[in-house]
Design a protein around this motif. Sequence first.
Motif, PDB file in Angstrom:
ATOM      1  N   GLY A  53      41.870 -24.731 -21.161  1.00 22.56           N
ATOM      2  CA  GLY A  53      41.735 -24.040 -22.440  1.00 22.56           C
ATOM      3  C   GLY A  53      40.955 -24.843 -23.461  1.00 22.56           C
ATOM      4  O   GLY A  53      40.230 -24.280 -24.296  1.00 22.56           O
ATOM      5  N   SER A  54      41.076 -26.170 -23.411  1.00 21.26           N
ATOM      6  CA  SER A  54      40.311 -27.002 -24.334  1.00 21.26           C
ATOM      7  C   SER A  54      38.818 -26.932 -24.030  1.00 21.26           C
ATOM      8  O   SER A  54      37.983 -26.992 -24.940  1.00 21.26           O
ATOM      9  N   LEU A  55      38.478 -26.801 -22.755  1.00 16.83           N
ATOM     10  CA  LEU A  55      37.068 -26.633 -22.384  1.00 16.83           C
ATOM     11  C   LEU A  55      36.560 -25.276 -22.878  1.00 16.83           C
ATOM     12  O   LEU A  55      35.434 -25.185 -23.389  1.00 16.83           O
ATOM     13  N   HIS A  56      37.376 -24.230 -22.747  1.00 13.32           N
ATOM     14  CA  HIS A  56      36.988 -22.917 -23.287  1.00 13.32           C
ATOM     15  C   HIS A  56      36.714 -23.022 -24.789  1.00 13.32           C
ATOM     16  O   HIS A  56      35.730 -22.470 -25.295  1.00 13.32           O
ATOM     17  N   ALA A  57      37.600 -23.717 -25.497  1.00  5.58           N
ATOM     18  CA  ALA A  57      37.452 -23.851 -26.954  1.00  5.58           C
ATOM     19  C   ALA A  57      36.178 -24.608 -27.309  1.00  5.58           C
ATOM     20  O   ALA A  57      35.464 -24.246 -28.248  1.00  5.58           O
TER      21      ALA A  57
END
Length: 405
Positions: A53-57
């Motif tokens: 999710g941090s990569l998506h963000a």
Amino acid sequence: MSLLKLAASAAVACLFAASVHAQSTGPAISDKVVKIGVLNDQAGPSADVTGIGSLHAARLAVEDFGPTVRGAKIELVVGDHQNKADIGAGIARRWYETEQVDMITDIGNSAVSLAVQALAREQKKIIMHVGSATDRIYGADCSPTGFLWLYDTYAIARAVAKANIALGGDTWYILAADYAFGHSMEGQLKSVVQASGGKVLGSARHPLYGADFSSFVLQAQTSRAKIVALANAGPDTINVIKQGAEFGLTKGGQKLAATTFYITNVHGLGLETAQGLRVVTGFYWDRNDATRAFTERFKKLSGGRVPTQVHAGVYSAVLAYLRAIDAAGTDDGPKVSQQLKAAPVDDMFAEGAKVRSDGRLMNDLFLAEVKAPAESRGPWDYYKIEFRVPAAEIIRPLGEGGCAL
């Protein structure tokens, strides 16, 4: 003046103007690429909170800024530190020394953060901690190029105590895990509760990773304290909440207050079990139009899951970093650091927040209460925002942390 001298003067003026123009608009990026590393737990116990999710963000931040900065391409890389400081430091060293990574963000593990911060200080590289909570990042272990973007133990304890007392929770019982984190959080909670006019009626320490919390829950019920604070984390927090629901603690009028908790934990527990729980968060997806718009974009990448506060913090950190490079005209770590501390951070995560000289983002936190099942309007509609706690009231004062900066 002769025509020859006039021509010479004009030539010098033109060269000077061209030089200034090149310095102000030309790309001063070290290798014509700005490379950002997202380092966190990709498959372990923190993966739902940080993870992919941090990569998506980070991708959404790059999308909002643009595909290039100062003419240089922006690239993202991801690493899994497996919650081990040596593995995290090894990845960071490879990134910095052989793969030309300019900035590392997220991390989500305090031990890994401290190890990587030491390396970033040595390499004069930017590091933007988001999911890590140790206040040493902007204290004794601070770095000229290190930043803390979301929360820390000091701020969490003060936000939990101040907000609950403001809402009438003036009597407390503290249940703490029997190790360093639990002891520290217990001490900080007691200090703030008493300083804010509240009273601690009792406390107890439980073994780390316990299974049976029934006796501790009964002690908390017997105290009749309005707030039962959980100075623990992970499975311990989850198990206390489950057993508190079984014993009817919250239905009896007491409030559980968790110090380390995320919306994904509510999703796993379900509203029937988690209802009434109070938590501190730096972000809630349904707070306003801007957070809802960001969430809709995030859900398209995440398979329908909403962003956690860590994911929102990563988005903000990456966007601020790219803006700082653009304003500074370079990806040089110390110069970008100066720019990050000079300009306000203004996005859906932190509106008009400033970064202090010790690298701490002065962002507000929110006290949220978990809704009852009947109050929820649909998937992920879990929180009621009850109180906004200003950063100046909860973040450790600049001169008290031992930071040499």
